[in-house]
Design a protein around this motif. Structure first.
Motif, PDB file in Angstrom:
ATOM      1  N   LYS A  75      51.674  16.614   7.348  1.00 19.70           N
ATOM      2  CA  LYS A  75      51.163  16.382   8.700  1.00 19.70           C
ATOM      3  C   LYS A  75      51.934  15.284   9.410  1.00 19.70           C
ATOM      4  N   ALA A  76      52.299  14.230   8.684  1.00 19.55           N
ATOM      5  CA  ALA A  76      53.050  13.132   9.303  1.00 19.55           C
ATOM      6  C   ALA A  76      54.388  13.634   9.833  1.00 19.55           C
ATOM      7  N   ARG A  77      55.068  14.475   9.041  1.00 19.24           N
ATOM      8  CA  ARG A  77      56.344  15.039   9.496  1.00 19.24           C
ATOM      9  C   ARG A  77      56.139  15.932  10.716  1.00 19.24           C
ATOM     10  N   ALA A  78      55.059  16.732  10.691  1.00 21.65           N
ATOM     11  CA  ALA A  78      54.785  17.630  11.815  1.00 21.65           C
ATOM     12  C   ALA A  78      54.488  16.845  13.084  1.00 21.65           C
ATOM     13  N   TYR A  79      53.704  15.772  12.973  1.00 19.38           N
ATOM     14  CA  TYR A  79      53.377  14.967  14.140  1.00 19.38           C
ATOM     15  C   TYR A  79      54.608  14.230  14.669  1.00 19.38           C
ATOM     16  N   THR A  80      55.433  13.733  13.778  1.00 22.78           N
ATOM     17  CA  THR A  80      56.654  13.036  14.182  1.00 22.78           C
ATOM     18  C   THR A  80      57.581  13.981  14.937  1.00 22.78           C
ATOM     19  N   LYS A  81      57.718  15.207  14.412  1.00 24.47           N
ATOM     20  CA  LYS A  81      58.551  16.203  15.051  1.00 24.47           C
ATOM     21  C   LYS A  81      57.996  16.580  16.426  1.00 24.47           C
ATOM     22  N   ALA A  82      56.684  16.722  16.512  1.00 20.46           N
ATOM     23  CA  ALA A  82      56.064  17.075  17.802  1.00 20.46           C
ATOM     24  C   ALA A  82      56.242  15.955  18.824  1.00 20.46           C
ATOM     25  N   ALA A  83      56.132  14.702  18.372  1.00 23.80           N
ATOM     26  CA  ALA A  83      56.299  13.566  19.278  1.00 23.80           C
ATOM     27  C   ALA A  83      57.726  13.520  19.833  1.00 23.80           C
ATOM     28  N   LYS A  84      58.702  13.829  18.984  1.00 21.87           N
ATOM     29  CA  LYS A  84      60.098  13.819  19.423  1.00 21.87           C
ATOM     30  C   LYS A  84      60.344  14.949  20.428  1.00 21.87           C
ATOM     31  N   ARG A  85      59.687  16.088  20.210  1.00 18.72           N
ATOM     32  CA  ARG A  85      59.841  17.202  21.158  1.00 18.72           C
ATOM     33  C   ARG A  85      59.292  16.844  22.522  1.00 18.72           C
ATOM     34  N   ALA A  86      58.230  16.011  22.546  1.00 17.98           N
ATOM     35  CA  ALA A  86      57.561  15.671  23.802  1.00 17.98           C
ATOM     36  C   ALA A  86      58.337  14.634  24.616  1.00 17.98           C
ATOM     37  N   ASP A  87      59.188  13.871  23.953  1.00 17.33           N
ATOM     38  CA  ASP A  87      59.920  12.795  24.643  1.00 17.33           C
ATOM     39  C   ASP A  87      60.943  13.361  25.625  1.00 17.33           C
TER      40      ASP A  87
ATOM     41  N   ILE B  97      50.261  22.846  14.846  1.00 24.04           N
ATOM     42  CA  ILE B  97      51.135  21.857  15.477  1.00 24.04           C
ATOM     43  C   ILE B  97      52.468  22.518  15.789  1.00 24.04           C
ATOM     44  N   ARG B  98      52.893  22.397  17.023  1.00 21.02           N
ATOM     45  CA  ARG B  98      54.106  23.091  17.445  1.00 21.02           C
ATOM     46  C   ARG B  98      55.296  22.757  16.556  1.00 21.02           C
ATOM     47  N   GLY B  99      55.997  23.797  16.134  1.00 17.71           N
ATOM     48  CA  GLY B  99      57.179  23.619  15.313  1.00 17.71           C
ATOM     49  C   GLY B  99      56.903  23.485  13.830  1.00 17.71           C
ATOM     50  N   SER B 100      55.642  23.727  13.404  1.00 17.50           N
ATOM     51  CA  SER B 100      55.307  23.614  11.989  1.00 17.50           C
ATOM     52  C   SER B 100      54.215  24.629  11.653  1.00 17.50           C
ATOM     53  N   THR B 101      53.815  24.646  10.398  1.00 19.85           N
ATOM     54  CA  THR B 101      52.701  25.503   9.980  1.00 19.85           C
ATOM     55  C   THR B 101      51.426  24.684   9.779  1.00 19.85           C
ATOM     56  N   ALA B 102      51.536  23.367   9.893  1.00 18.70           N
ATOM     57  CA  ALA B 102      50.371  22.493   9.723  1.00 18.70           C
ATOM     58  C   ALA B 102      49.457  22.595  10.941  1.00 18.70           C
ATOM     59  N   LYS B 103      48.173  22.357  10.712  1.00 19.73           N
ATOM     60  CA  LYS B 103      47.200  22.407  11.795  1.00 19.73           C
ATOM     61  C   LYS B 103      46.624  21.024  12.071  1.00 19.73           C
ATOM     62  N   CYS B 104      46.444  20.731  13.347  1.00 18.10           N
ATOM     63  CA  CYS B 104      45.726  19.522  13.721  1.00 18.10           C
ATOM     64  C   CYS B 104      44.236  19.836  13.711  1.00 18.10           C
ATOM     65  N   ASP B 105      43.410  18.817  13.784  1.00 22.71           N
ATOM     66  CA  ASP B 105      41.968  19.060  13.831  1.00 22.71           C
ATOM     67  C   ASP B 105      41.529  19.580  15.189  1.00 22.71           C
TER      68      ASP B 105
END
Length: 231
Positions: free
Chosen positions: A219-231, A180-188
């Protein structure tokens, strides 16, 4: 997702979290929940080169493969574990049920015998396992255990392929286990999708209830951060 039409096994009644378009949403399925987070679109789809580490004999044999053979080999490599039944649904959708099963069985047996794909040393019993119940894995893969979560990712991919075949969308890229962009976590999986000319891309999360709260929080933090980057 913006499109409310059903993609195979994914519910067509998503429960949306947040009010921003392209934010986070979930849709129930038979295997759990799919959490989708949009991110900024990127370049062309990736292509796997699955013969790069093979010997000359294998490369010579590859010249005798059909286009469908190449697609099957790449699908097995990309999905990591995929059942015979799933491969049949993707690549042998035409003809009668008996014809589809027979052609799929013969093709997979040939590719396995030639060393282009491998399979787990045991079979499984399930509705989607297909004739023989074999689970196929990439050639020289170290996996020796059936992973239901990986099979679920394949199930989601198949739903997308069937939706594309029905003219509901066009799958531009599907890549499992991406960071996930901006993190070390991976999406499925990462998905780049075209629906009626509108291109959006998504992080896919398939939940079987096996991750603990610390992992979910990361993962929740990573997804939240990615969503904010996309806005």
């Amino acid at each position: 997702m913006q499109n409310d039409r059903s993609l195979g096994g994914v519910s067509n009644e998503p429960v949306r979290i947040g009010s921003r378009t392209g934010g986070c949403s979930t849709a129930e399925s038979a295997v759990g929940a799919f959490a989708l987070v949009r991110r900024g679109a990127r370049g062309m789809a990736k292509t796997s080169v699955y013969l790069s580490s093979r010997g000359a004999g294998m490369k010579r044999a590859s010249t005798q493969l059909s286009a469908r053979d190449h697609d099957i080999i790449e699908a097995v490599q990309v999905l990591s574990q995929v059942t015979a039944g799933q491969l049949q649904r993707i690549f042998f959708a035409d003809g009668s049920p008996v014809s589809r099963s027979g052609r799929a069985r013969r093709t997979l047996r040939r590719l396995h015998g030639a060393g282009f794909i491998d399979r787990l040393p045991y079979t499984i019993r399930s509705e989607e396992a297909g004739d023989g119940g074999n689970v196929y894995i990439p050639a020289r893969a170290k996996a020796n255990r059936y992973d239901p979560h990986t099979i679920d990712i394949g199930r989601f991919y198949i739903a997308l392929m069937e939706a594309e075949r029905a003219g509901l969308c066009k799958v531009l890229e599907f890549s499992p286990a991406e960071v996930i962009r901006g993190s070390t976590a991976k999406c499925d999986a990462y998905l780049w999708l075209d629906v009626n000319g509108v291109r959006t891309d998504w992080y896919i999360e398939i939940d079987r209830g096996t991750e603990g709260k610390p992992q979910l929080a990361v993962k929740a933090r990573a997804y939240t951060k990615a969503a904010k980057r996309a806005d």
